[in-house]
Scaffold this active site. Structure first.
Site, PDB file in Angstrom:
ATOM      1  N   ASN A   8      -0.885   1.605   6.183  1.00  0.00           N
ATOM      2  CA  ASN A   8      -0.081   0.552   5.552  1.00  0.00           C
ATOM      3  C   ASN A   8       0.324  -0.431   6.642  1.00  0.00           C
ATOM      4  OD1 ASN A   8      -0.153   2.042   3.262  1.00  0.00           O
ATOM      5  ND2 ASN A   8       2.053   2.435   3.142  1.00  0.00           N
ATOM      6  N   GLY A   9       0.425  -1.708   6.298  1.00  0.00           N
ATOM      7  CA  GLY A   9       0.888  -2.688   7.278  1.00  0.00           C
ATOM      8  C   GLY A   9      -0.246  -3.567   7.757  1.00  0.00           C
ATOM      9  N   GLU A  14      15.264 -24.623  -6.275  1.00  0.00           N
ATOM     10  CA  GLU A  14      14.914 -23.211  -6.384  1.00  0.00           C
ATOM     11  C   GLU A  14      16.141 -22.382  -6.781  1.00  0.00           C
ATOM     12  OE1 GLU A  14      12.317 -21.725  -6.718  1.00  0.00           O
ATOM     13  OE2 GLU A  14      12.586 -19.649  -6.120  1.00  0.00           O
ATOM     14  N   ARG A  22       4.040   0.359  -6.874  1.00  0.00           N
ATOM     15  CA  ARG A  22       4.089  -0.574  -5.745  1.00  0.00           C
ATOM     16  C   ARG A  22       3.041  -1.665  -5.883  1.00  0.00           C
ATOM     17  NH1 ARG A  22       6.191   2.542  -0.929  1.00  0.00           N
ATOM     18  NH2 ARG A  22       4.930   1.241   0.405  1.00  0.00           N
ATOM     19  N   TRP A  32      -3.273  -2.335  -1.276  1.00  0.00           N
ATOM     20  CA  TRP A  32      -3.016  -3.667  -1.812  1.00  0.00           C
ATOM     21  C   TRP A  32      -3.603  -4.620  -0.788  1.00  0.00           C
ATOM     22  CZ3 TRP A  32      -0.423  -8.386  -1.659  1.00  0.00           C
ATOM     23  CH2 TRP A  32      -0.260  -8.999  -2.908  1.00  0.00           C
ATOM     24  N   LYS A  83      16.322 -20.053 -10.132  1.00  0.00           N
ATOM     25  CA  LYS A  83      16.616 -18.617 -10.064  1.00  0.00           C
ATOM     26  C   LYS A  83      17.723 -18.254 -11.038  1.00  0.00           C
ATOM     27  CE  LYS A  83      13.908 -17.801  -8.543  1.00  0.00           C
ATOM     28  NZ  LYS A  83      12.586 -17.776  -8.089  1.00  0.00           N
ATOM     29  N   HIS A 141      24.967 -41.659 -10.848  1.00  0.00           N
ATOM     30  CA  HIS A 141      24.145 -42.510 -11.714  1.00  0.00           C
ATOM     31  C   HIS A 141      23.997 -41.904 -13.104  1.00  0.00           C
ATOM     32  CE1 HIS A 141      23.371 -45.127  -8.356  1.00  0.00           C
ATOM     33  NE2 HIS A 141      23.171 -44.041  -7.626  1.00  0.00           N
ATOM     34  N   GLU A 196      16.757 -18.709 -14.877  1.00  0.00           N
ATOM     35  CA  GLU A 196      15.718 -17.852 -15.453  1.00  0.00           C
ATOM     36  C   GLU A 196      16.167 -16.411 -15.641  1.00  0.00           C
ATOM     37  OE1 GLU A 196      12.916 -17.554 -11.489  1.00  0.00           O
ATOM     38  OE2 GLU A 196      12.064 -16.822 -13.345  1.00  0.00           O
ATOM     39  N   LYS A 219       5.025 -12.497 -15.605  1.00  0.00           N
ATOM     40  CA  LYS A 219       4.836 -12.590 -14.152  1.00  0.00           C
ATOM     41  C   LYS A 219       3.673 -13.511 -13.806  1.00  0.00           C
ATOM     42  CE  LYS A 219       5.724 -11.566  -9.904  1.00  0.00           C
ATOM     43  NZ  LYS A 219       6.829 -12.386  -9.365  1.00  0.00           N
ATOM     44  N   CYS A 274       0.838  -1.203   0.000  1.00  0.00           N
ATOM     45  CA  CYS A 274       0.000   0.000   0.000  1.00  0.00           C
ATOM     46  C   CYS A 274       0.870   1.250   0.000  1.00  0.00           C
ATOM     47  CB  CYS A 274      -0.850   0.022   1.248  1.00  0.00           C
ATOM     48  SG  CYS A 274      -1.736  -1.493   1.550  1.00  0.00           S
TER      49      CYS A 274
END
Ligand code: F6R
Length: 607
Positions: free
Chosen positions: A100-101, A480, A27, A76, A484, A503, A487, A602, A2
């Site tokens: 905010n928060g 992961e 944001r 948000w 990262k 193997h 990509e 995205k 926010c």
């Protein structure tokens, strides 16, 4: 996240506020609004959707506003879906606030206010703050702010208008940024400098626990005991674009730095009396006891978070967990029954394959729980139960803080399930929760010095291909790390269970091939060390990511990246940070478009 903006001065402020909100659009938000002191009344205009189509349209239908003091907000959604009612500013005729928060104890405060005769309109945690301010307001705004702040827990930045004080804005904060801008005969508040950079470059930083009282003549800062504080006036040197990224070179770097706060936002509201509470989504202990199987489904990083979840759930709750790639799950006629729980994980809540997997599970009659970041998204709406990860918007295409909070949720779920099924005691659960709550500090430690990651990246930058290896949770994490790197830097990489190397895959190792060994699991360390030696003796350049107290054999390690130590079980939450940063700096060195890697979107809303 926010955004907040506020203005008090001599100019009509509605357009200044809207312009400030436009600057905060980067944001991410799903509704916007303003409240102004208009002819002895608090006038609020707010709307779901983009500023242009929602707020601006509504404003254009009103008589022009002449107010010279007001506050504005881009929301948000975290508590309650995006809607006109849930948008900020929120208040009644006497008080209006932007926030905010997250207010962690909002349920308790709400119960108290309901017993005091207040009725609530929105689903937000913000409304309890507005109502509490009203409850305490008896003619002295500062007293009302002080008493309110003493009652609320959580992270917040709040801008406040009291109808009876038409030229004043009050502001407080805890753990969420808020600045006070100084103009010529006018003052501003803003959640970040971007919102007011066009108007002024001079600003004060509001600190935790301080209260700011602004009018056109200036600002008075007080501490919580009313003592007046002197603060340094700062000058912003950023250009607007840099300011939008908070001074970071890329959103990805900014979002990695937001991980400690995102983690707290996700975890803290789900901890009650030292144990995990999933009350908000209706997942009870009785339900957890009866499930026959747990399935975890997602794509990419979300599926990787689920893979960590599998290891943790099976270790603690001793229950089999199937992790599936959503595009596989949806077509493989899975052995699902109405007695199973399917957890779908998605940042965007719009990923086509995950959505289809959810639909399939709903169709079979299984219980479905969505772990989603975007409030009101399709997956959030279609799942039987939903929990929001509250990470704030993730703008960089590559998932970092979203993966972090998705993984944190896997731990919360594992603790809850293990306790409900009697596999751990309440005391053990409390101790695990305690360790989980200490994770943000450890992430913060990893973020203090970035040179080790930059150095590691400088050693990888020319690689054509590399391997990530690990065992157990380290293997889950290396998936992961590998994703990262490939990509965003376009270097081919693969993750491998370290014990599986011989193997077949070990034949890829030649002189100088980089191998990143994730070695955080103390009980598997000797085994991983043997695999490290195997690749080293075949010419690999070995980078080991391991806890600071782990002793490595010098001759088989070219570079060690150390992280704070802790229990094996929670290490992925910390060790992922170096992996994200190594990928980031490698991509930067290769001059790649870090935030918008080629061919990627995205939100993958098509199959
Ligand atoms: C990787 C990445 C993707 C997403 C995947 C799922 O950095 O961002 O792998 O994790 O596309 O997206 P969501 O979580 O929105 O369903």
């Amino acid at each position: 996240m926010c955004g907040i903006v506020g203005y008090t001065g001599r100019r009509a402020c509605a357009e200044i506020l809207v312009e400030g909100l436009r600057k905060l659009e980067y944001r991410g938000y799903d509704s916007a609004g303003i409240a102004v002191q208009e002819r002895q009344k608090l006038k609020t205009v707010k709307a779901k959707g983009k500023i242009r189509e929602g707020l601006e349209k509504k404003l254009s239908e009103e008589a022009p506003l002449t107010a010279v003091c007001g506050i504005g907000h881009t929301r948000w959604a975290t508590h309650g879906e995006p809607s006109d009612i849930n948008s900020h500013p929120i208040g009644n005729g006497r008080v209006s606030i932007v926030h905010n928060g997250i207010i962690e104890n909002y349920r308790k405060v709400k119960e108290f206010l309901i017993s005091a005769g207040y009725a609530f309109e929105s689903e937000t945690d913000t409304e309890v703050v507005a109502k509490l301010l009203d409850y305490y307001y008896e003619g002295d705004p500062l007293e009302a702010v002080r008493k309110t702040v003493a009652e609320i827990d959580g992270a917040y930045a709040i801008g406040i208008l009291f109808r009876d004080f038409p030229d004043k804005i009050y502001a407080v904060r805890k753990e969420c940024p808020l600045i006070v801008g100084k103009g010529d005969g006018e003052m501003f508040i803003a959640s970040d400098i971007t919102a007011i950079l066009k108007e002024t470059r001079e600003y004060y930083l509001l600190e935790d626990g301080e209260i700011a009282e602004l009018d056109q003549s200036g600002v008075i800062f007080r501490d919580i005991h009313s003592a007046v504080l002197q603060k340094e006036l700062l000058t912003a040197t950023w250009d607007v674009e840099a300011a939008e990224k908070g001074g970071y070179a890329h959103f990805m770097l900014k979002e990695i730095h937001e991980e400690p706060q995102a983690f707290k936002n996700a975890v803290s509201p789900r901890i009650r009396d030292g144990l995990v509470s999933f009350e908000e989504c209706g997942l009870t202990d009785e339900m957890l006891k009866k499930y026959k199987h747990v399935y975890i489904v997602g794509c990419g990083s979300a599926m990787h978070a689920g893979t960590v979840g599998k290891y943790v759930i099976e270790a603690l709750a001793r229950m089999p967990v199937v992790v599936d790639i959503a595009s596989e799950f949806r077509y493989r006629d899975p052995l699902l029954s109405p007695e199973d729980l399917v957890i779908v994980i998605s940042q965007s809540g719009e990923t086509a394959d995950t959505k289809a997997a959810l639909k399939l599970a709903n169709g079979i009659g299984a219980d479905t729980l969505a772990i989603v970041n975007v409030v009101g998204s399709s997956i959030a709406r279609e799942a039987k139960m939903v929990m929001y990860t509250m990470a704030g918007p993730e703008i960089s295409v590559c998932s970092t803080k979203a993966y972090m909070v998705q993984t944190a949720f896997m731990y919360l779920f594992a603790f809850k399930l293990a306790l409900a099924r009697g596999m751990i005691s309440e005391e053990e659960c409390r101790s695990l929760v305690g360790e989980l709550c200490a994770v943000p500090e450890k992430i913060g430690e990893c973020l203090k010095k970035l040179e080790p990651y930059q150095y590691a990246a400088s050693k990888l930058v020319n690689a054509e291909s590399l391997l990530y290896i690990g065992r157990g949770l380290d293997y889950a994490l290396s998936m992961e790390g590998s994703l990262k790197l490939k990509e965003i830097s376009y270097i081919h990489s693969e993750s491998y269970a370290a014990g599986e190397l011989k193997h077949g895959t070990i034949s890829l190792i030649e002189q100088g091939t980089p191998v990143i060994a994730v070695a955080t699991q103390t009980k598997l360390f000797e085994k991983t060390q043997s695999n490290i030696k195997e690749v080293k003796s075949r010419g690999a350049f070995v980078v080991v990511v391991c806890p600071e107290d782990m002793s490595l054999e010098q001759e088989s390690t070219d570079l060690a990246v150390r992280i704070p130590s802790g229990s094996d079980l929670l290490m992925p939450l910390v060790a992922v940070v170096p992996l994200q940063l190594i990928a980031y700096y490698t991509a930067v060195l290769r001059d790649c478009d870090v935030d918008k890697p080629r061919n990627l979107a995205k939100s993958v809303t098509v199959e």
